[in-house]
Design an enzyme around this catalytic site. Structure first.
Site, PDB file in Angstrom:
ATOM      1  CG  HIS A 146       1.672  -1.075 -11.480  1.00 18.54           C
ATOM      2  ND1 HIS A 146       2.595  -0.123 -11.719  1.00 18.54           N
ATOM      3  CD2 HIS A 146       1.847  -1.303  -9.791  1.00 18.54           C
ATOM      4  CE1 HIS A 146       3.011   0.331 -10.214  1.00 18.54           C
ATOM      5  NE2 HIS A 146       2.776  -0.352  -9.388  1.00 18.54           N
ATOM      6  CB  CYS A 162       2.753  -2.467  -6.764  1.00 18.13           C
ATOM      7  SG  CYS A 162       1.253  -2.146  -6.064  1.00 18.13           S
TER       8      CYS A 162
END
Length: 647
Positions: A146, A162
């Protein structure tokens, strides 16, 4: 368009690709047409076409490092696929919460919180137990690629698990990938095992052991580079084994750490290798991948059409029978096993490894739990009893192996395997067996039996070997090899070293060398010995303090019930190979318990004089049975007994 990294980074890509494809649980063995690779060490994400780079961008992975455990805030290693593309057409800087746009847009302002911005690629793990399944599932952990509001920190591992990217970069990446595209996260250390077929040198610590030597030989046979060390070799022991390894191109070092220096790319260890071993210590100091023996075997199992044979008894014999049956049928199989096949030894080999172009047959060990790593085409569970672990622990491992089997699962009719039988190919003697042995004719030196109208003969004795042959026939059937094609190979079966191996006879007394080391195997060996000997004079050496402590009562029960009135057993001291094992009891304690149960048992604190005593005790018609595992000198002792009988 994102530029490629500089030439140094591009040059480093090839070993990363090899490491990704060589992962034991990799779902692919060739570079996909389009895929993503996250290099944790370099903090970089690559877009690849085959083995070629299309683009790369800086990223941030987890500050806590690499790991798949839920709640760890680590970046999960291994193979994934892009599960969903979220945020197409969203404005640059769009803030997402729970994968939904909030309506807020980030405008480059400084904020301490960790925002998920602009685009999201959700990741689904593809490696069971690593990034998929209970406690480690990447999708359930909400691990994404992301955009981030901490673009100034890219190139540094600072995320909460992440993979963060610059917002402009994640838009470009998003537009160039599709749902389902593979993504692999490659980490330094054990997760980045080099390709065993490459020029990377793998060093095997304890290469004199049966499992490690087989892997080193197999890698050399497959064109890879293998070296090894073993303290037994350092003491001058087993020069013939050393020579066999060297003939295959396995370079041998003293076990002083030098083998892990220089161009060593990875060190292979087993559960028996302790951290104090110099090779282990040097590998840790240098940051080399430490590859467990089972991880190496899992690599070969996953890349071939393989048969993984598990069970608490009979594995080595079933592996050997399956291999020889397939070989005799012209299937050109490979084998990696702990036992030494007499057929391969006759060709001048060690006997526990061979590389062919056909199916690979391996021994899947439950003693250290390593069998749960394997993804075979054909999985097998022969039987289940207490050995190194409780029955419930082993049953759970067998269930995992079944779940990871790619084509067909084969299991015995043992009642303890009932949970595995539904939908499996079952072998045995009962009505539920798909491969059923009938009309069994046992003999002192072999047996005959029928399967589906095809008559088989075996040149090895014992009811347990008929069952082993049924397992091998079932494995061949699962591979598509008809029973009629393997009649001749099984009739010519050469056996496995130390599996009720007759060393010869003198004065009417036969001497047999056997690997039996758990209660079930000892019962089978004694039952077979009773077919051939008016009396059985047994010698048993327990094979380690841990296993003997765990099964102490079972050993006592076995000898107390299986020895006839005329039979005797001498028990040697528990085998100790060095290390930190707790030595808090003696074989003398087991002998005391056995004699209290009525067995004619005697403690032999050393072998000195024992061969001569056995020769003096034995009379015509007796059978001397030497049993034990792990200690290669037991065979030499059995030969000493035969020599003493010959005078």
């Amino acid at each position: 368009m994102a530029p490629l990294a500089d030439s140094a980074d591009t040059a480093a890509l090839a070993p990363l690709v090899s490491a990704a494809l060589a992962r034991a649980r990799s779902p692919v063995r060739e570079a996909p047409a389009r895929w993503l690779l996250v290099d944790v060490a370099a903090q970089r994400l690559w877009l690849l076409a085959g083995t070629g780079a299309l683009a790369s961008w800086p990223v941030s992975t987890a500050a806590n490092g690499v790991g798949g455990e839920s709640g760890s805030f680590r970046t999960p290693p291994g193979w994934h696929r892009v599960h969903r593309r979220i945020g197409e057409h969203a404005a640059h800087g769009t803030v997402f919460v729970s994968r939904e746009p909030t309506g807020e847009v980030w405008h480059d302002e400084t904020r301490d919180d960790d925002l998920i911005l602009t685009r999201i690629l959700t990741l689904e793990g593809l490696e069971d137990g690593i990034n998929r399944g209970p406690g480690c599932d990447s999708l359930e952990r909400y691990v994404y690629v992301h955009g981030t509001n901490h673009e100034d920190a890219l190139g540094t591992p600072v995320s909460h698990g992440c993979v963060r990217m610059a917002n402009a970069d994640v838009v470009e990446l998003f537009d160039r990938v599709s749902e389902g595209d593979p993504l692999v996260i490659v980490a330094p250390g054990p997760g980045a095992m080099p390709n065993p077929r490459s020029d990377a040198r793998f060093h095997y610590a304890g290469v004199g052991g049966s499992g490690m030597s087989a892997l080193a030989q197999f890698q050399a046979m497959r064109g890879g580079r293998a070296s090894g060390s073993d303290r037994g070799f350092d003491r001058g022991e087993r020069p013939e084994a050393r020579a066999q390894l060297e003939r295959l191109g396995v370079t041998l070092f003293a076990q002083d750490g030098r083998g892990a220096e220089g161009d060593c790319a990875a060190v292979v260890v087993s559960t028996a290798v302790e951290e104090q071993v110099p090779d282990f210590a040097v590998a840790k100091r240098r940051g080399l991948p430490l590859v467990h023996r089972s991880e190496m075997l899992a690599h070969w199992v996953a890349e071939t059409r393989s048969v993984a044979v598990s069970g608490t008894s009979g594995k080595s014999t079933v592996v050997a029978m399956t291999f020889e049956a397939l070989r005799g049928a012209g299937e050109d199989p490979s084998v990696i096993t702990g036992g030494e096949l007499s057929a391969l030894q006759a060709e001048g080999l060690w006997g526990n490894a061979w590389s062919g172009a056909g199916p690979l047959v391996v021994e899947a060990d439950e003693s250290d739990g390593s069998l749960v790593r394997y993804q075979p085409a054909i999985g097998m569970a022969l039987n289940l009893s207490r050995d190194h672990k409780t029955e419930s622990e082993v049953a759970a491992m067998f269930a995992t192996l079944r779940g990871r089997t790619r084509e067909r699962f084969v299991c015995g009719e043992d009642h303890s395997l009932g949970a595995l039988r539904d939908g499996a190919l079952v072998f045995g003697f009962g009505d539920r067996a798909d491969v059923r042995g009938r009309d069994v004719e046992p003999g002192t030196h072999g047996s005959a039996f029928t399967v589906d109208g095809v008559r088989f003969t075996l040149p090895v004795p014992g009811a347990h070997n008929v069952e082993n042959a049924l397992a091998a026939i079932a494995a061949c059937r699962a591979l598509g090899v008809d029973a009629a094609r393997i009649v001749a190979p099984l009739a010519a079966f050469r056996g496995v070293a130390r599996r009720f191996q007759s060393l010869g006879s003198a004065r009417g007394v036969e001497v047999v060398d056997d690997f039996a080391h758990n209660p079930a195997k000892i019962r089978a060996a004694l039952a077979t010995a009773r077919l051939r000997g008016a009396r059985v004079l047994a010698v048993y050496q327990p094979h380690g303090y841990g296993p003997t402590r765990f099964l102490r009562e079972d050993f006592v029960e076995t000898f107390a019930t299986e020895l006839r009135e005329q039979d005797r057993v001498w028990m040697l001291e528990v085998f100790y190979a060095g290390g930190t094992a707790l030595r808090d009891f003696s074989s003398a304690d087991l002998v005391r318990d056995m004699t209290e149960r009525g067995a004619k048992a005697e403690f032999a604190p050393s072998r000195e004089g024992l061969a001569a005593r056995l020769a003096a005790e034995a009379r015509e018609g007796d059978l001397v049975l030497v049993m034990g595992a792990r200690d290669p000198s037991l065979t030499a002792f059995a030969k000493d007994v035969l020599a003493a009988l010959r005078g």
